[in-house]
Design a protein around this motif. Structure first.
Motif: not given
Length: 84
Positions: A27, A30-34
């Motif tokens: 994971k 980032d601020t919006m994890p991917m």
């Protein structure tokens, strides 16, 4: 049930760590994890702790990115200096 909780690994920001067991996925931190495939970080690859996250996760900077890694998948690198 008389289970004792597993001790949390004691890392600090800046510590060098090594991936000891491949996680099922990575994971991003980032601020919006991917979710990313686990083969972006190789078994035994070294990284640096950049921050602490809730739930036993650590932000670890590896060569191919910074990922949230559960403490069960990493170990601290020895800090001794060899004067040989």
């Amino acid at each position: 049930m008389n289970e004792t909780p597993q001790p949390m690994a004691d890392f600090a920001v800046g510590d060098r760590v090594r991936l000891t067991t491949p996680p099922p996925y990575l994971k991003t931190a980032d601020t919006m994890p991917m979710l990313r495939p686990p083969d972006l970080v190789q078994l035994g690859e070294e990284g640096t702790i950049v921050d602490r996250r809730p739930g036993g996760y650590w932000g670890v900077k590896f060569e191919r990115g910074t990922f949230l890694i559960d403490s069960q998948y990493i170990e601290a690198m020895p800090t001794h200096l060899d004067n040989s």
